[in-house]
Motif scaffolding. Structure first.
Motif, PDB file in Angstrom:
ATOM      1  N   ASP A   2       0.830  -1.211   0.000  1.00 32.86           N
ATOM      2  CA  ASP A   2       0.000   0.000   0.000  1.00 32.86           C
ATOM      3  C   ASP A   2       0.862   1.257   0.000  1.00 32.86           C
ATOM      4  OD1 ASP A   2      -2.200  -1.639   0.054  1.00 32.86           O
ATOM      5  OD2 ASP A   2      -2.535  -1.434   2.211  1.00 32.86           O
ATOM      6  N   LEU A   3       1.903   1.264   0.830  1.00 36.86           N
ATOM      7  CA  LEU A   3       2.749   2.446   0.932  1.00 36.86           C
ATOM      8  C   LEU A   3       3.566   2.655  -0.338  1.00 36.86           C
ATOM      9  CD1 LEU A   3       3.992   4.805   2.456  1.00 36.86           C
ATOM     10  CD2 LEU A   3       5.622   3.205   3.484  1.00 36.86           C
ATOM     11  N   LEU A   4       4.233   1.610  -0.830  1.00 35.91           N
ATOM     12  CA  LEU A   4       5.094   1.760  -1.997  1.00 35.91           C
ATOM     13  C   LEU A   4       4.305   2.132  -3.248  1.00 35.91           C
ATOM     14  CD1 LEU A   4       7.682  -1.134  -1.557  1.00 35.91           C
ATOM     15  CD2 LEU A   4       7.909   1.282  -0.937  1.00 35.91           C
ATOM     16  N   VAL A   5       3.138   1.525  -3.423  1.00 36.03           N
ATOM     17  CA  VAL A   5       2.307   1.877  -4.581  1.00 36.03           C
ATOM     18  C   VAL A   5       1.861   3.336  -4.481  1.00 36.03           C
ATOM     19  CG1 VAL A   5       0.104   1.461  -5.744  1.00 36.03           C
ATOM     20  CG2 VAL A   5       1.543  -0.462  -5.081  1.00 36.03           C
ATOM     21  N   ALA A   6       1.504   3.768  -3.281  1.00 36.87           N
ATOM     22  CA  ALA A   6       1.115   5.170  -3.100  1.00 36.87           C
ATOM     23  C   ALA A   6       2.265   6.106  -3.441  1.00 36.87           C
ATOM     24  CB  ALA A   6       0.660   5.395  -1.656  1.00 36.87           C
ATOM     25  N   LEU A   7       3.476   5.756  -3.021  1.00 33.92           N
ATOM     26  CA  LEU A   7       4.632   6.621  -3.266  1.00 33.92           C
ATOM     27  C   LEU A   7       4.974   6.727  -4.742  1.00 33.92           C
ATOM     28  CD1 LEU A   7       6.994   5.584  -0.318  1.00 33.92           C
ATOM     29  CD2 LEU A   7       5.620   7.666  -0.510  1.00 33.92           C
ATOM     30  N   VAL A   8       4.939   5.596  -5.460  1.00 35.74           N
ATOM     31  CA  VAL A   8       5.332   5.640  -6.878  1.00 35.74           C
ATOM     32  C   VAL A   8       4.196   6.144  -7.759  1.00 35.74           C
ATOM     33  CG1 VAL A   8       7.037   3.797  -6.613  1.00 35.74           C
ATOM     34  CG2 VAL A   8       4.717   3.218  -7.322  1.00 35.74           C
ATOM     35  N   SER A   9       2.970   6.172  -7.240  1.00 34.37           N
ATOM     36  CA  SER A   9       1.818   6.606  -8.040  1.00 34.37           C
ATOM     37  C   SER A   9       1.577   8.102  -7.964  1.00 34.37           C
ATOM     38  CB  SER A   9       0.546   5.879  -7.574  1.00 34.37           C
ATOM     39  OG  SER A   9       0.669   4.486  -7.711  1.00 34.37           O
ATOM     40  N   THR A  10       2.140   8.759  -6.993  1.00 37.82           N
ATOM     41  CA  THR A  10       1.792  10.153  -6.735  1.00 37.82           C
ATOM     42  C   THR A  10       2.418  11.107  -7.742  1.00 37.82           C
ATOM     43  OG1 THR A  10       1.673  11.809  -4.972  1.00 37.82           O
ATOM     44  CG2 THR A  10       3.753  10.651  -5.215  1.00 37.82           C
ATOM     45  N   TYR A  11       1.805  12.281  -7.868  1.00 35.36           N
ATOM     46  CA  TYR A  11       2.400  13.414  -8.586  1.00 35.36           C
ATOM     47  C   TYR A  11       2.237  14.608  -7.652  1.00 35.36           C
ATOM     48  CZ  TYR A  11       3.824  16.495 -12.369  1.00 35.36           C
ATOM     49  OH  TYR A  11       4.522  17.394 -13.155  1.00 35.36           O
ATOM     50  N   ARG A  12       3.208  14.762  -6.767  1.00 34.91           N
ATOM     51  CA  ARG A  12       3.103  15.750  -5.692  1.00 34.91           C
ATOM     52  C   ARG A  12       3.147  17.183  -6.229  1.00 34.91           C
ATOM     53  NH1 ARG A  12       4.464  12.968  -0.875  1.00 34.91           N
ATOM     54  NH2 ARG A  12       5.656  11.056  -1.251  1.00 34.91           N
ATOM     55  N   TYR A  13       2.489  18.062  -5.497  1.00 31.36           N
ATOM     56  CA  TYR A  13       2.679  19.494  -5.727  1.00 31.36           C
ATOM     57  C   TYR A  13       4.128  19.815  -5.396  1.00 31.36           C
ATOM     58  CZ  TYR A  13       2.530  24.518  -4.771  1.00 31.36           C
ATOM     59  OH  TYR A  13       2.787  25.861  -4.743  1.00 31.36           O
ATOM     60  N   ASP A  14       4.770  20.622  -6.236  1.00 26.02           N
ATOM     61  CA  ASP A  14       6.205  20.845  -6.088  1.00 26.02           C
ATOM     62  C   ASP A  14       6.546  22.243  -5.594  1.00 26.02           C
ATOM     63  OD1 ASP A  14       8.744  19.722  -6.193  1.00 26.02           O
ATOM     64  OD2 ASP A  14       9.148  20.458  -8.223  1.00 26.02           O
ATOM     65  N   GLY A  15       5.550  22.987  -5.104  1.00 23.06           N
ATOM     66  CA  GLY A  15       5.798  24.345  -4.643  1.00 23.06           C
ATOM     67  C   GLY A  15       6.124  24.425  -3.163  1.00 23.06           C
ATOM     68  N   ASP A  16       6.272  25.652  -2.672  1.00 20.01           N
ATOM     69  CA  ASP A  16       6.695  25.881  -1.291  1.00 20.01           C
ATOM     70  C   ASP A  16       5.544  26.208  -0.343  1.00 20.01           C
ATOM     71  OD1 ASP A  16       9.375  25.515  -1.991  1.00 20.01           O
ATOM     72  OD2 ASP A  16       9.601  27.636  -2.560  1.00 20.01           O
ATOM     73  N   GLU A  17       4.332  26.417  -0.867  1.00 19.92           N
ATOM     74  CA  GLU A  17       3.215  26.809  -0.015  1.00 19.92           C
ATOM     75  C   GLU A  17       2.823  25.673   0.936  1.00 19.92           C
ATOM     76  OE1 GLU A  17       3.372  27.191  -3.198  1.00 19.92           O
ATOM     77  OE2 GLU A  17       3.073  29.314  -3.664  1.00 19.92           O
ATOM     78  N   VAL A  18       2.514  26.040   2.181  1.00 20.46           N
ATOM     79  CA  VAL A  18       2.092  25.052   3.166  1.00 20.46           C
ATOM     80  C   VAL A  18       0.844  25.547   3.880  1.00 20.46           C
ATOM     81  CG1 VAL A  18       4.434  24.182   3.539  1.00 20.46           C
ATOM     82  CG2 VAL A  18       3.551  26.006   4.996  1.00 20.46           C
TER      83      VAL A  18
END
Length: 317
Positions: free
Chosen positions: A147-163
């Motif tokens: 579950d964890l590894l599939v989630a990690l390789v499937s993601t396309y994270r936001y790449d900005g600095d806003e939090v």
């Protein structure tokens, strides 16, 4: 920053291809000549050399290198001459064959790359293996690890600095609940957090956790009880996301432990990062180990493999 050095003036790809063929001919391979050429060419130049070599000699340079070289040098050079995305795809595929032991490789590729870089790796994987990276990771792993590894390789994270500070505080509580409950926890929410949030957002969440609980997420996971070893995978992902340079410096330190050198991990980190961010990793290594990375490598390696890795690592500035 990269650590390889490329001469301001280099021969043409055809001339480099001819020089490589000359190094292959005779009673034995001139490994030093091969290293002198390929260790001092960037990815674009190496690609042109591969194309020129194949056109001139009607064989793939990668195949010839495999037949001419041996041992760790063969492995490292085989990775090095590939395009960066193809290289990571090949390394990832090997890791999926024994993913319970090689999960750090998948975590590194998923978490140390930018979203665009990870997408390129997955495209290369698909082109080479006619299957998706997600598919092979899912087939090789089970349970929470899958579950964890599939989630990690499937993601396309936001790449900005806003939090979002409020979100960071609430998700720090989710992590704390997971740590507290150990193997009885519902890991779905934690996997969602690690697998979807941006690096900046996760950094804010980890900071909230530390401020609230007086320890880091990785240390909290270390002291949790998890006989399945899943906490080790969570720690690996959290460390790689939180501080990539520090993470890879630790990988290199572990690779050159007094109990013996792990050449596979050493060459993987150096080859994958020499053209990208190895200088920052070197600085962190020196800070943590009180010795320059090139000095540590010189002590732990030998022969042509040592010459090649040292050429990629470069000298401290």
């Amino acid at each position: 920053m990269a650590t390889i050095t490329v001469p301001q003036v280099v021969p043409s790809p055809v001339e480099d291809a001819e020089a490589l063929m000359k190094a292959f001919q005779g009673w034995g391979t001139d490994e030093q000549a091969v290293i002198y050429i390929l260790a001092h060419r960037d990815a674009a130049q190496r690609k042109l050399i591969r194309l020129a070599y194949e056109e001139k000699y009607n064989e793939r340079l990668t195949d010839r290198l495999e037949s001419e070289l041996s041992g760790d040098l063969q492995t490292a050079m085989g990775y090095w001459v590939l395009d960066p995305a193809e290289r990571q795809a090949v390394i990832a595929n090997a890791a999926t064959k024994c993913i319970d032991e090689e999960y750090p490789v998948i975590v590194e590729i998923a978490c140390a790359n930018s979203p665009a870089e990870l997408l390129e790796v997955k495209r290369a994987y698909h082109a080479i293996y006619k299957r998706s990276l997600e598919e092979n990771v899912a087939a090789g792993a089970t349970g929470n690890l899958r579950d964890l590894l599939v989630a990690l390789v499937s993601t396309y994270r936001y790449d900005g600095d806003e939090v979002d500070g409020g979100l960071a505080r609430s998700e720090a509580k989710i992590i704390q609940a997971d740590v507290k409950n150990g193997v009885t926890a519902d890991h779905g929410e934690l996997i969602r957090v690690l697998g979807t949030r941006s690096r900046a957002q996760l950094g804010a969440t980890f900071n909230c956790f530390r401020d609230e609980h007086g320890t880091t997420v990785t240390k909290a996971l270390l002291h949790g009880s998890d006989p399945t070893g899943y906490a080790r995978v969570l720690r690996t992902a959290a460390r790689c996301i939180a501080d990539t340079d520090k993470y890879f410096a630790k990988v290199l330190r572990s690779a050159m432990h007094k109990s013996g050198t792990d050449e596979e991990s050493l060459l993987r980190v150096v080859v994958m990062h020499a053209e990208k961010d190895l200088r920052g990793i070197k600085d962190e290594f020196h800070k943590r180990a009180s010795v320059a990375l090139e000095q540590a490598i010189a002590k732990e390696t030998s022969g042509d493999f040592k010459t090649f890795i040292m050429a990629l690592v470069g000298t401290s500035q």
